[in-house]
Design a protein around this motif. Structure first.
Motif, mmCIF file in Angstrom:
data_model
loop_
_atom_site.group_PDB
_atom_site.id
_atom_site.type_symbol
_atom_site.label_atom_id
_atom_site.label_comp_id
_atom_site.label_asym_id
_atom_site.label_seq_id
_atom_site.Cartn_x
_atom_site.Cartn_y
_atom_site.Cartn_z
ATOM 1 N N TYR A 28 26.801 -16.971 10.771
ATOM 2 C CA TYR A 28 26.725 -15.514 10.759
ATOM 3 C C TYR A 28 27.781 -14.912 9.829
ATOM 4 C CZ TYR A 28 23.241 -15.002 14.424
ATOM 5 O OH TYR A 28 22.080 -15.012 15.144
ATOM 6 N N LEU A 29 28.978 -15.453 9.859
ATOM 7 C CA LEU A 29 30.016 -14.954 8.953
ATOM 8 C C LEU A 29 29.687 -15.268 7.499
ATOM 9 C CD1 LEU A 29 33.219 -15.774 11.003
ATOM 10 C CD2 LEU A 29 32.196 -13.534 10.583
ATOM 11 N N TYR A 30 29.079 -16.413 7.253
ATOM 12 C CA TYR A 30 28.671 -16.771 5.898
ATOM 13 C C TYR A 30 27.585 -15.818 5.401
ATOM 14 C CZ TYR A 30 27.159 -19.629 1.956
ATOM 15 O OH TYR A 30 26.826 -20.067 0.708
ATOM 16 N N ALA A 31 26.615 -15.507 6.247
ATOM 17 C CA ALA A 31 25.565 -14.557 5.871
ATOM 18 C C ALA A 31 26.150 -13.169 5.619
ATOM 19 C CB ALA A 31 24.497 -14.501 6.955
ATOM 20 N N ALA A 32 27.131 -12.767 6.430
ATOM 21 C CA ALA A 32 27.787 -11.476 6.215
ATOM 22 C C ALA A 32 28.512 -11.463 4.883
ATOM 23 C CB ALA A 32 28.755 -11.185 7.353
ATOM 24 N N SER A 33 29.138 -12.570 4.536
ATOM 25 C CA SER A 33 29.844 -12.660 3.262
ATOM 26 C C SER A 33 28.874 -12.550 2.084
ATOM 27 C CB SER A 33 30.611 -13.975 3.197
ATOM 28 O OG SER A 33 31.159 -14.178 1.921
ATOM 29 N N ILE A 34 27.756 -13.242 2.183
ATOM 30 C CA ILE A 34 26.757 -13.183 1.106
ATOM 31 C C ILE A 34 26.214 -11.768 0.949
ATOM 32 C CG2 ILE A 34 24.433 -13.935 0.469
ATOM 33 C CD1 ILE A 34 25.156 -16.676 1.612
ATOM 34 N N CYS A 35 25.874 -11.127 2.063
ATOM 35 C CA CYS A 35 25.343 -9.758 1.990
ATOM 36 C C CYS A 35 26.385 -8.789 1.446
ATOM 37 C CB CYS A 35 24.859 -9.306 3.359
ATOM 38 S SG CYS A 35 23.330 -10.099 3.867
ATOM 39 N N TRP A 39 21.624 -0.779 2.011
ATOM 40 C CA TRP A 39 21.285 -1.177 3.374
ATOM 41 C C TRP A 39 21.813 -2.564 3.713
ATOM 42 C CZ3 TRP A 39 18.383 -5.542 3.492
ATOM 43 C CH2 TRP A 39 17.589 -5.822 2.378
ATOM 44 N N LEU A 40 22.285 -3.305 2.719
ATOM 45 C CA LEU A 40 22.882 -4.607 3.000
ATOM 46 C C LEU A 40 24.161 -4.473 3.830
ATOM 47 C CD1 LEU A 40 22.369 -6.526 -0.351
ATOM 48 C CD2 LEU A 40 21.276 -6.979 1.827
ATOM 49 N N HIS A 41 24.800 -3.313 3.735
ATOM 50 C CA HIS A 41 25.993 -3.083 4.558
ATOM 51 C C HIS A 41 25.637 -3.081 6.046
ATOM 52 C CE1 HIS A 41 28.724 -2.397 1.253
ATOM 53 N NE2 HIS A 41 27.852 -1.561 0.704
ATOM 54 N N LEU A 42 24.446 -2.615 6.392
ATOM 55 C CA LEU A 42 24.010 -2.675 7.790
ATOM 56 C C LEU A 42 23.828 -4.116 8.246
ATOM 57 C CD1 LEU A 42 21.419 0.233 7.877
ATOM 58 C CD2 LEU A 42 23.722 0.191 8.845
ATOM 59 N N LEU A 43 23.300 -4.954 7.347
ATOM 60 C CA LEU A 43 23.179 -6.370 7.694
ATOM 61 C C LEU A 43 24.550 -7.021 7.865
ATOM 62 C CD1 LEU A 43 20.216 -7.699 5.523
ATOM 63 C CD2 LEU A 43 20.282 -7.266 7.973
ATOM 64 N N VAL A 44 25.511 -6.596 7.045
ATOM 65 C CA VAL A 44 26.874 -7.129 7.192
ATOM 66 C C VAL A 44 27.409 -6.800 8.576
ATOM 67 C CG1 VAL A 44 29.249 -6.916 6.373
ATOM 68 C CG2 VAL A 44 27.386 -7.092 4.723
ATOM 69 N N LEU A 45 27.239 -5.562 9.005
ATOM 70 C CA LEU A 45 27.690 -5.172 10.348
ATOM 71 C C LEU A 45 26.969 -5.960 11.433
ATOM 72 C CD1 LEU A 45 27.974 -1.305 9.984
ATOM 73 C CD2 LEU A 45 29.829 -2.955 10.211
ATOM 74 N N LEU A 46 25.667 -6.142 11.278
ATOM 75 C CA LEU A 46 24.891 -6.896 12.264
ATOM 76 C C LEU A 46 25.360 -8.344 12.332
ATOM 77 C CD1 LEU A 46 22.414 -6.961 14.196
ATOM 78 C CD2 LEU A 46 21.119 -7.757 12.208
ATOM 79 N N PHE A 47 25.565 -8.973 11.182
ATOM 80 C CA PHE A 47 26.001 -10.374 11.173
ATOM 81 C C PHE A 47 27.404 -10.526 11.755
ATOM 82 C CE2 PHE A 47 22.974 -11.145 7.431
ATOM 83 C CZ PHE A 47 21.980 -11.603 8.273
ATOM 84 N N ILE A 48 28.277 -9.599 11.454
ATOM 85 C CA ILE A 48 29.633 -9.672 12.014
ATOM 86 C C ILE A 48 29.597 -9.473 13.528
ATOM 87 C CG2 ILE A 48 31.879 -8.513 12.076
ATOM 88 C CD1 ILE A 48 31.626 -8.160 9.043
ATOM 89 N N TRP A 49 28.783 -8.532 13.992
ATOM 90 C CA TRP A 49 28.658 -8.300 15.432
ATOM 91 C C TRP A 49 28.134 -9.553 16.137
ATOM 92 C CZ3 TRP A 49 30.441 -5.498 19.103
ATOM 93 C CH2 TRP A 49 29.792 -5.441 20.316
ATOM 94 N N ASN A 50 27.117 -10.194 15.563
ATOM 95 C CA ASN A 50 26.581 -11.419 16.164
ATOM 96 C C ASN A 50 27.602 -12.552 16.128
ATOM 97 O OD1 ASN A 50 24.119 -10.340 16.899
ATOM 98 N ND2 ASN A 50 23.148 -10.873 14.965
#
Length: 120
Positions: free
Chosen positions: A48-55, A66-77
């Motif tokens: 999840y942290l790796y996906a947040a980093s990529i986004c 909207w990729l910033h929303l995915l960053v928040l979602l991945f960090i939350w997960n």
């Protein structure tokens, strides 16, 4: 208005608890049989942290906002997965202590006689 907001939040929570993969996994870990899987589930925080980093990198390099929303979602997960490990360890210890107390209370006191009924 308050009733509408309350109903909407209840339905949103129900939907998220029922259909989102991390919430399904966390609910499975929180029961008695799943407590032992809490520490291995912490390893899911890494992807999840790796996906947040990529986004985040894609968004910084001219990607859609909207990729910033995915960053928040991945960090939350990732935080949810990292948190379930220690919580499950403490819950497992608590369950085992309660179980030991129950078993200890069933034992006869030292020095007492136990009568055994033998039937032929």
């Amino acid at each position: 208005m308050f009733r509408l907001i309350w109903a909407l939040s209840v339905r949103t929570r129900y939907f998220l608890r029922r259909y989102m993969p991390t919430n399904i996994l966390l609910d499975a870990i929180r029961n008695r049989r799943g407590l032992r899987w809490g520490v291995p589930a912490m390893a899911l925080a890494i992807p999840y942290l790796y996906a947040a980093s990529i986004c985040a990198q894609l968004a910084e390099n001219g990607g859609p906002g909207w990729l910033h929303l995915l960053v928040l979602l991945f960090i939350w997960n990732a935080l949810k997965m990292a948190w379930i490990g220690p919580v499950s360890v403490f819950e497992l210890l608590r369950v085992r202590i309660v179980k030991r107390r129950e078993n200890h209370s069933r034992l006869p006191e030292p020095g007492s006689t136990v009568r055994v009924l033998v039937t032929a």
